[in-house]
Write a protein that holds these residues in place. Structure first.
Motif, PDB file in Angstrom:
ATOM      1  N   GLY A  57       6.089  20.839 -76.463  1.00  0.00           N
ATOM      2  CA  GLY A  57       6.932  20.010 -75.603  1.00  0.00           C
ATOM      3  C   GLY A  57       6.070  19.200 -74.658  1.00  0.00           C
ATOM      4  N   SER A  58       6.502  18.000 -74.356  1.00  0.00           N
ATOM      5  CA  SER A  58       5.760  17.076 -73.490  1.00  0.00           C
ATOM      6  C   SER A  58       4.341  16.832 -74.003  1.00  0.00           C
ATOM      7  N   GLY A  59       4.171  16.921 -75.332  1.00  0.00           N
ATOM      8  CA  GLY A  59       2.872  16.656 -75.945  1.00  0.00           C
ATOM      9  C   GLY A  59       1.853  17.773 -75.805  1.00  0.00           C
ATOM     10  N   THR A  60       2.286  18.953 -75.382  1.00  0.00           N
ATOM     11  CA  THR A  60       1.358  20.071 -75.190  1.00  0.00           C
ATOM     12  C   THR A  60       1.166  20.858 -76.482  1.00  0.00           C
ATOM     13  N   TYR A  88      -1.987  23.507 -67.678  1.00  0.00           N
ATOM     14  CA  TYR A  88      -0.930  22.495 -67.705  1.00  0.00           C
ATOM     15  C   TYR A  88       0.075  22.858 -66.623  1.00  0.00           C
ATOM     16  N   GLY A  89       0.525  21.841 -65.891  1.00  0.00           N
ATOM     17  CA  GLY A  89       1.553  22.070 -64.879  1.00  0.00           C
ATOM     18  C   GLY A  89       0.973  22.554 -63.570  1.00  0.00           C
ATOM     19  N   PRO A  90       1.830  23.058 -62.713  1.00  0.00           N
ATOM     20  CA  PRO A  90       3.261  23.300 -62.949  1.00  0.00           C
ATOM     21  C   PRO A  90       4.040  21.996 -63.003  1.00  0.00           C
ATOM     22  N   VAL A  91       5.075  22.011 -63.858  1.00  0.00           N
ATOM     23  CA  VAL A  91       5.881  20.814 -64.063  1.00  0.00           C
ATOM     24  C   VAL A  91       7.323  21.217 -64.380  1.00  0.00           C
ATOM     25  N   SER A  92       8.255  20.409 -63.903  1.00  0.00           N
ATOM     26  CA  SER A  92       9.664  20.564 -64.275  1.00  0.00           C
ATOM     27  C   SER A  92       9.901  19.711 -65.517  1.00  0.00           C
ATOM     28  N   GLU A  93      10.313  20.352 -66.594  1.00  0.00           N
ATOM     29  CA  GLU A  93      10.497  19.668 -67.866  1.00  0.00           C
ATOM     30  C   GLU A  93      11.939  19.170 -68.010  1.00  0.00           C
ATOM     31  N   PRO A  94      12.154  18.117 -68.802  1.00  0.00           N
ATOM     32  CA  PRO A  94      13.495  17.550 -68.944  1.00  0.00           C
ATOM     33  C   PRO A  94      14.507  18.486 -69.605  1.00  0.00           C
TER      34      PRO A  94
END
Length: 116
Positions: A57-60, A88-94
């Protein structure tokens, strides 16, 4: 037939690394210890799941293991205090999760996530 449990197994000569990462940082309890094989877990009731993906997801990269936690910020702080690099992140994914990636001591890519 009904599948009752799925367990991830990782080969290692250094079981103490598993204790540090999965026991101390993630807070899993040691459920079984044969001396040569240890199992970590919790009392949480979980669904039996196995996932497959072309990407994470998100190209990871597809993570080897995903661990859902109830407090992502506390988990992040524990990894940072233990000097575990965040890959990677932290990030809120769609798709409704907040997450970050780390590598365990055995080179496995671990997705630490919390549903938002």
């Amino acid at each position: 037939m009904k599948v009752k449990r799925i367990m991830a197994n990782t080969a290692t000569e250094d079981l103490d690394k598993a204790e540090a990462f999965y026991g101390r940082i993630l807070g899993l309890e040691r459920l079984m210890d044969h001396g040569w094989f240890r199992t970590y877990g919790s009392d949480e009731r979980m669904r039996v799941q196995v996932s497959f993906g072309a990407e994470g997801g998100s190209g990871t990269e597809v993570p080897d293991l995903s661990i859902e936690v109830d407090d992502l910020e506390t988990a992040l702080a524990r990894f940072e205090e233990a000097n575990v690099p965040i890959e990677y992140g932290p990030v809120s994914e769609p798709w409704g999760v907040r997450r970050f990636y780390v590598r365990d001591p055995f080179g496995k890519l671990v997705n630490i996530l919390q549903h938002e």
